[in-house]
Write an enzyme that holds these catalytic residues in place. Sequence first.
Site, PDB file in Angstrom:
ATOM      1  CE  LYS A  20      82.568 -35.903  73.802  1.00 16.16           C
ATOM      2  NZ  LYS A  20      82.638 -37.406  73.997  1.00 16.16           N
ATOM      3  NE  ARG A  99      83.105 -37.579  67.377  1.00 13.47           N
ATOM      4  CZ  ARG A  99      82.163 -37.331  68.159  1.00 13.47           C
ATOM      5  NH1 ARG A  99      81.944 -36.018  68.508  1.00 13.47           N
ATOM      6  NH2 ARG A  99      81.075 -37.962  68.308  1.00 13.47           N
ATOM      7  NE  ARG A 138      74.639 -41.756  76.822  1.00 15.54           N
ATOM      8  CZ  ARG A 138      75.839 -41.289  76.039  1.00 15.54           C
ATOM      9  NH1 ARG A 138      76.495 -40.247  76.406  1.00 15.54           N
ATOM     10  NH2 ARG A 138      76.260 -41.731  75.159  1.00 15.54           N
ATOM     11  NE  ARG A 171      74.156 -41.000  72.059  1.00 13.40           N
ATOM     12  CZ  ARG A 171      75.165 -40.281  72.378  1.00 13.40           C
ATOM     13  NH1 ARG A 171      75.145 -39.311  73.117  1.00 13.40           N
ATOM     14  NH2 ARG A 171      76.204 -40.723  71.493  1.00 13.40           N
ATOM     15  NE  ARG A 182      79.009 -43.777  70.382  1.00 16.76           N
ATOM     16  CZ  ARG A 182      78.349 -43.456  71.399  1.00 16.76           C
ATOM     17  NH1 ARG A 182      77.450 -44.578  71.972  1.00 16.76           N
ATOM     18  NH2 ARG A 182      78.510 -42.643  72.395  1.00 16.76           N
TER      19      ARG A 182
HETATM   20  P1  G5P Z   1      78.442 -37.466  70.131  1.00 16.94           P
HETATM   21  O1  G5P Z   1      76.739 -37.206  70.467  1.00 16.94           O
HETATM   22  O2  G5P Z   1      79.195 -36.573  70.292  1.00 16.94           O
HETATM   23  P2  G5P Z   1      80.358 -39.136  71.779  1.00 16.94           P
HETATM   24  O3  G5P Z   1      80.320 -40.555  71.437  1.00 16.94           O
HETATM   25  O4  G5P Z   1      81.360 -38.317  71.441  1.00 16.94           O
HETATM   26  O5  G5P Z   1      78.686 -38.794  71.027  1.00 16.94           O
HETATM   27  P3  G5P Z   1      78.838 -39.308  74.169  1.00 16.94           P
HETATM   28  O6  G5P Z   1      78.398 -40.776  74.195  1.00 16.94           O
HETATM   29  O7  G5P Z   1      77.870 -38.106  73.999  1.00 16.94           O
HETATM   30  O8  G5P Z   1      80.038 -38.906  73.313  1.00 16.94           O
HETATM   31  P4  G5P Z   1      79.637 -37.828  76.535  1.00 16.94           P
HETATM   32  O9  G5P Z   1      78.981 -36.578  76.228  1.00 16.94           O
HETATM   33  O10 G5P Z   1      81.116 -37.632  76.489  1.00 16.94           O
HETATM   34  O11 G5P Z   1      79.375 -39.184  75.570  1.00 16.94           O
HETATM   35  O12 G5P Z   1      79.331 -38.284  77.901  1.00 16.94           O
HETATM   36  P5  G5P Z   1      78.182 -38.179  78.946  1.00 16.94           P
HETATM   37  O13 G5P Z   1      76.871 -38.204  77.979  1.00 16.94           O
HETATM   38  O14 G5P Z   1      78.126 -36.922  79.536  1.00 16.94           O
HETATM   39  O15 G5P Z   1      78.217 -39.051  79.938  1.00 16.94           O
HETATM   40  C1  G5P Z   1      77.734 -40.312  79.610  1.00 16.94           C
HETATM   41  C2  G5P Z   1      76.820 -41.326  80.653  1.00 16.94           C
HETATM   42  O16 G5P Z   1      77.721 -41.530  81.728  1.00 16.94           O
HETATM   43  C3  G5P Z   1      75.904 -40.599  80.891  1.00 16.94           C
HETATM   44  O17 G5P Z   1      74.764 -41.262  81.225  1.00 16.94           O
HETATM   45  C4  G5P Z   1      76.163 -39.679  82.418  1.00 16.94           C
HETATM   46  O18 G5P Z   1      75.217 -39.558  83.061  1.00 16.94           O
HETATM   47  C5  G5P Z   1      76.990 -40.831  83.072  1.00 16.94           C
HETATM   48  N1  G5P Z   1      78.189 -40.384  83.634  1.00 16.94           N
HETATM   49  C6  G5P Z   1      78.774 -39.072  83.637  1.00 16.94           C
HETATM   50  N2  G5P Z   1      79.762 -39.238  84.372  1.00 16.94           N
HETATM   51  C7  G5P Z   1      79.855 -40.442  85.287  1.00 16.94           C
HETATM   52  C8  G5P Z   1      80.210 -40.752  86.291  1.00 16.94           C
HETATM   53  O19 G5P Z   1      81.550 -40.060  86.792  1.00 16.94           O
HETATM   54  N3  G5P Z   1      80.180 -41.994  86.831  1.00 16.94           N
HETATM   55  C9  G5P Z   1      79.132 -42.642  86.282  1.00 16.94           C
HETATM   56  N4  G5P Z   1      78.735 -43.930  86.767  1.00 16.94           N
HETATM   57  N5  G5P Z   1      78.547 -42.054  85.336  1.00 16.94           N
HETATM   58  C10 G5P Z   1      78.887 -41.095  84.800  1.00 16.94           C
HETATM   59  O20 G5P Z   1      78.281 -38.217  68.750  1.00 16.94           O
HETATM   60  C11 G5P Z   1      77.463 -39.196  68.289  1.00 16.94           C
HETATM   61  C12 G5P Z   1      77.611 -39.434  66.974  1.00 16.94           C
HETATM   62  O21 G5P Z   1      77.121 -38.429  66.166  1.00 16.94           O
HETATM   63  C13 G5P Z   1      78.137 -38.122  64.867  1.00 16.94           C
HETATM   64  C14 G5P Z   1      78.925 -39.655  65.065  1.00 16.94           C
HETATM   65  O22 G5P Z   1      78.378 -40.472  64.344  1.00 16.94           O
HETATM   66  C15 G5P Z   1      79.106 -39.925  66.520  1.00 16.94           C
HETATM   67  O23 G5P Z   1      79.298 -41.219  66.702  1.00 16.94           O
HETATM   68  N6  G5P Z   1      78.853 -37.230  65.025  1.00 16.94           N
HETATM   69  C16 G5P Z   1      79.792 -36.814  64.442  1.00 16.94           C
HETATM   70  N7  G5P Z   1      80.331 -37.233  63.287  1.00 16.94           N
HETATM   71  C17 G5P Z   1      81.445 -36.621  62.823  1.00 16.94           C
HETATM   72  N8  G5P Z   1      81.967 -35.501  63.086  1.00 16.94           N
HETATM   73  C18 G5P Z   1      81.326 -34.875  64.162  1.00 16.94           C
HETATM   74  N9  G5P Z   1      82.000 -33.961  64.779  1.00 16.94           N
HETATM   75  C19 G5P Z   1      80.503 -35.426  65.084  1.00 16.94           C
HETATM   76  N10 G5P Z   1      79.739 -35.038  65.955  1.00 16.94           N
HETATM   77  C20 G5P Z   1      78.752 -36.098  66.096  1.00 16.94           C
HETATM   78 MG    MG Z   2      77.460 -36.353  74.587  1.00 16.39          MG
END
Ligand code: G5P
Ligand code: MG
Length: 228
Positions: A20, A99, A138, A171, A182
């Site tokens: 995302k 979410r 990451r 993180r 998660r």
């Molecule tokens: P977050 O911060 O919203 P998540 O768990 O939803 O966290 P996250 O982990 O941030 O989502 P993302 O943004 O979908 O994942 O992914 P990203 O960061 O872009 O990519 C992940 C990694 O893969 C990076 O290192 C990137 O460089 C790499 N990558 C990307 N594409 C590729 C690829 O094609 N290949 C490879 N090899 N690598 C790749 O929420 C965190 C916490 O906050 C709270 C909760 O506690 C939650 O757990 N929270 C909420 N709680 C309640 N309600 C809400 N609305 C909340 N929002 C947050």
């Molecule tokens: Mg994210």
Amino acid sequence: TTRLLKPLRILLLGAPGSGKGTQTSRLLKEIPQLSSISSGDILRQEIKSESELGREAATYIVQGKLLPDVLITRLVTFRLSALTWLKPSAAWLLDGFPRTTTQALALDELLKQHDADLNLVVELDVPESVILERIENRYVHVPSGRVYNLQYNPPKIPGLDDITGEPLTKRLDDTAQVFKKRLEEYNKTNESLKKYYERSGVLSTVSGETSDIIFPKLLNLITSQFGD
Ligand code: G5P
Ligand code: MG
């Protein structure tokens, strides 16, 4: 770059690590009219600044649990209202909020008061099997929300943000154990959230094993509905 003919107001859904944040920064580069808010980035900034809210948020985040709806809704809607985002002409992207259906209802309520609405919801559908390795590698720059991956998109200088040169951090919740939790939380709430947006006719899905495969599909979807 891509020019929007209609104001895009998009929500990205997807499992933790599905990309995302990665897709958000690519879209911001491609579509200059777009602004974004990431609930996770806001929370990590609050934690870094050691605010009251940050302390409370951290107790949930380290366990991989979702924050209570009331808390996160107040936080995000406050940010939305503070910007000029509630103008019907504004184009924006949400990452990580809503979410749950409770959060979705609260957002819709707020938008309705301003004659605005969410007009596209896209689920990034990435196989769970490829995600764990991504998040173990990451690193993030908390003030900007920029994300790196040691294999996929490493920083130009190890350990430092490309733009500011400031240090990168891990993180709190990027461990195998917390990641599992998660993912469970995501699977618990996501189906009903998707149904909610399916009913209002705005839900689409883009699938792929990598962000390079997903990005052109996502951009295509946007330009076919909102572009010139
Ligand atoms: P977050 O911060 O919203 P998540 O768990 O939803 O966290 P996250 O982990 O941030 O989502 P993302 O943004 O979908 O994942 O992914 P990203 O960061 O872009 O990519 C992940 C990694 O893969 C990076 O290192 C990137 O460089 C790499 N990558 C990307 N594409 C590729 C690829 O094609 N290949 C490879 N090899 N690598 C790749 O929420 C965190 C916490 O906050 C709270 C909760 O506690 C939650 O757990 N929270 C909420 N709680 C309640 N309600 C809400 N609305 C909340 N929002 C947050
Ligand atoms: Mg994210």
